[in-house]
Scaffold this motif. Structure first.
Motif, PDB file in Angstrom:
ATOM      1  N   TRP A  60       0.845  -1.120   0.001  1.00  0.00           N
ATOM      2  CA  TRP A  60      -0.060   0.062   0.029  1.00  0.00           C
ATOM      3  C   TRP A  60       0.881   1.241  -0.145  1.00  0.00           C
ATOM      4  O   TRP A  60       0.289   2.148  -0.398  1.00  0.00           O
ATOM      5  CB  TRP A  60      -0.876  -0.068   1.241  1.00  0.00           C
ATOM      6  N   ASP A 158      -8.020   2.497  -5.348  1.00  0.00           N
ATOM      7  CA  ASP A 158      -6.662   2.590  -4.244  1.00  0.00           C
ATOM      8  C   ASP A 158      -6.365   1.083  -3.902  1.00  0.00           C
ATOM      9  O   ASP A 158      -6.223   0.844  -2.739  1.00  0.00           O
ATOM     10  CB  ASP A 158      -6.976   3.516  -3.126  1.00  0.00           C
ATOM     11  N   SER A 159      -6.134   0.424  -4.911  1.00  0.00           N
ATOM     12  CA  SER A 159      -5.975  -1.082  -4.601  1.00  0.00           C
ATOM     13  C   SER A 159      -4.705  -1.623  -5.443  1.00  0.00           C
ATOM     14  O   SER A 159      -4.690  -1.219  -6.392  1.00  0.00           O
ATOM     15  CB  SER A 159      -7.252  -1.994  -4.721  1.00  0.00           C
ATOM     16  N   THR A 173     -13.899  -3.060  -3.876  1.00  0.00           N
ATOM     17  CA  THR A 173     -13.088  -2.712  -2.853  1.00  0.00           C
ATOM     18  C   THR A 173     -13.572  -1.416  -2.150  1.00  0.00           C
ATOM     19  O   THR A 173     -13.935  -0.411  -2.972  1.00  0.00           O
ATOM     20  CB  THR A 173     -11.536  -2.419  -3.294  1.00  0.00           C
ATOM     21  N   SER A 174     -13.871  -1.432  -0.872  1.00  0.00           N
ATOM     22  CA  SER A 174     -14.282  -0.035  -0.143  1.00  0.00           C
ATOM     23  C   SER A 174     -13.099   0.574   0.263  1.00  0.00           C
ATOM     24  O   SER A 174     -12.153  -0.086   0.989  1.00  0.00           O
ATOM     25  CB  SER A 174     -15.271  -0.385   0.691  1.00  0.00           C
ATOM     26  N   ASN A 175     -12.622   1.906  -0.313  1.00  0.00           N
ATOM     27  CA  ASN A 175     -11.537   2.527   0.118  1.00  0.00           C
ATOM     28  C   ASN A 175     -11.554   3.591   1.040  1.00  0.00           C
ATOM     29  O   ASN A 175     -10.340   4.211   1.209  1.00  0.00           O
ATOM     30  CB  ASN A 175     -10.828   2.913  -1.312  1.00  0.00           C
ATOM     31  N   LYS A 198      -7.188   6.791   2.086  1.00  0.00           N
ATOM     32  CA  LYS A 198      -7.829   5.896   1.091  1.00  0.00           C
ATOM     33  C   LYS A 198      -7.039   4.831   0.769  1.00  0.00           C
ATOM     34  O   LYS A 198      -5.732   4.878   0.267  1.00  0.00           O
ATOM     35  CB  LYS A 198      -8.042   6.921  -0.201  1.00  0.00           C
ATOM     36  N   PHE A 199      -7.477   3.579   0.946  1.00  0.00           N
ATOM     37  CA  PHE A 199      -6.782   2.327   0.797  1.00  0.00           C
ATOM     38  C   PHE A 199      -7.681   1.311   0.777  1.00  0.00           C
ATOM     39  O   PHE A 199      -8.420   0.758   1.718  1.00  0.00           O
ATOM     40  CB  PHE A 199      -5.698   2.133   1.926  1.00  0.00           C
ATOM     41  N   GLY A 200      -8.079   0.604  -0.393  1.00  0.00           N
ATOM     42  CA  GLY A 200      -9.003  -0.332  -0.591  1.00  0.00           C
ATOM     43  C   GLY A 200      -8.556  -1.721  -0.205  1.00  0.00           C
ATOM     44  O   GLY A 200      -8.443  -2.287   0.897  1.00  0.00           O
ATOM     45  N   PRO A 217     -11.807  -1.183   3.828  1.00  0.00           N
ATOM     46  CA  PRO A 217     -10.557  -0.436   3.660  1.00  0.00           C
ATOM     47  C   PRO A 217      -9.429  -1.383   4.638  1.00  0.00           C
ATOM     48  O   PRO A 217      -9.732  -1.575   5.851  1.00  0.00           O
ATOM     49  CB  PRO A 217     -10.931   0.537   4.461  1.00  0.00           C
TER      50      PRO A 217
END
Length: 256
Positions: A60, A158-159, A173-175, A198-200, A217
């Motif tokens: 990430w 963001d993945s 993906t929920s980011n 923000k990070f999925g 996330p």
């Protein structure tokens, strides 16, 4: 005197148990931090971003630089193989892009990849060779390794999706967390702050995500693991595991 000795024994026993618990927690934290490292989750030979990703301990950490990476790689791609369809948009000449698909800059679409009708690539998307970006799929700030499939109604933001990983229809993906706080990678009681809003998700190589699943996330799924359909996934899923209904995680049984 005997009472004092017994009290001392109980105290020492409790102290020993606490020490063992702290040691076990320390071991778990070390193990978690090891199994989610970039090279433990991803085979970097299967993406144009391999050299870039190799710089980072955790995958990430690479998310912030995807846009700049694509803008650096794009102009170096061989012109006999890649066409610059617009400013900052490079598509391999063997790729198939539906006329209703949207390719936002910057992005790279690899060899023999299929971008289907109404796909929405918002930008900062590095899509590898032999991938499928399906109908109504949305990509934003992502790296898709070679042979990744996101074929139906997926949102990936963001993945990073590893080699030959697959997201079933409707899985996303929920980011961003609902309270907008920074994302933390969790494994039981162990936590590893990412410093990112923000990070999925990170999908290891050969991961299979079932239809209509939500990857919350900070989800990190190890190589060759499977997620049951309609799952709500969070935290770290070890390699070679099955994520079942209700968040139960079991190791895969080796077949003879």
């Amino acid at each position: 005197m005997a009472l004092k000795v017994n009290i001392l024994k109980l105290f020492l026993k409790k102290l020993l148990l606490l020490s063992i618990e702290k040691y076990n927690n320390f071991e778990k934290r070390i193990m978690m931090k090891t199994i989610i490292k970039t090279t433990q989750v991803l085979d970097l030979a299967h993406t144009l971003a391999g050299e870039y990703l190799a710089q980072f301990e955790y995958p990430w950490q690479a998310l912030d630089g995807i846009k700049e990476l694509i803008l650096a790689i794009g102009p170096t791609l061989p012109k006999d193989k890649y066409e610059e369809c617009g400013p900052g948009v490079w598509v391999h000449r063997s790729a198939t892009v539906a006329p209703t698909a949207y390719l936002g800059a910057p992005c790279i679409i690899g060899a023999e990849t299929e971008v289907r009708h109404c796909a929405f690539i918002r930008g900062s998307a590095l899509v590898g060779d032999h991938c499928v970006v399906g109908n109504s799929v949305e990509l934003k700030n992502v790296i898709l390794f070679d042979n990744v499939q996101t074929p139906h109604y997926n949102y990936v933001g963001d993945s990073i999706l590893g080699y030959k990983s697959h997201m079933g229809a409707g899985s996303i993906t929920s980011n961003v967390k609902s309270d907008k706080s920074l994302v933390v990678v969790k494994d039981g009681r162990e936590e590893l702050p990412t410093g990112r809003k923000k990070f999925g998700a990170i999908l290891g190589d050969y991961v299979e995500v079932g239809c209509n699943s939500v990857l919350n996330p900070g989800t990190v799924i190890g190589r060759r693991s499977n997620v049951y359909p309609t799952s709500c996934v969070r935290g770290v899923i070890p390699a070679d595991s099955i994520y079942k209904t209700g968040g139960i995680i079991v190791a895969k049984q080796k077949r003879a």
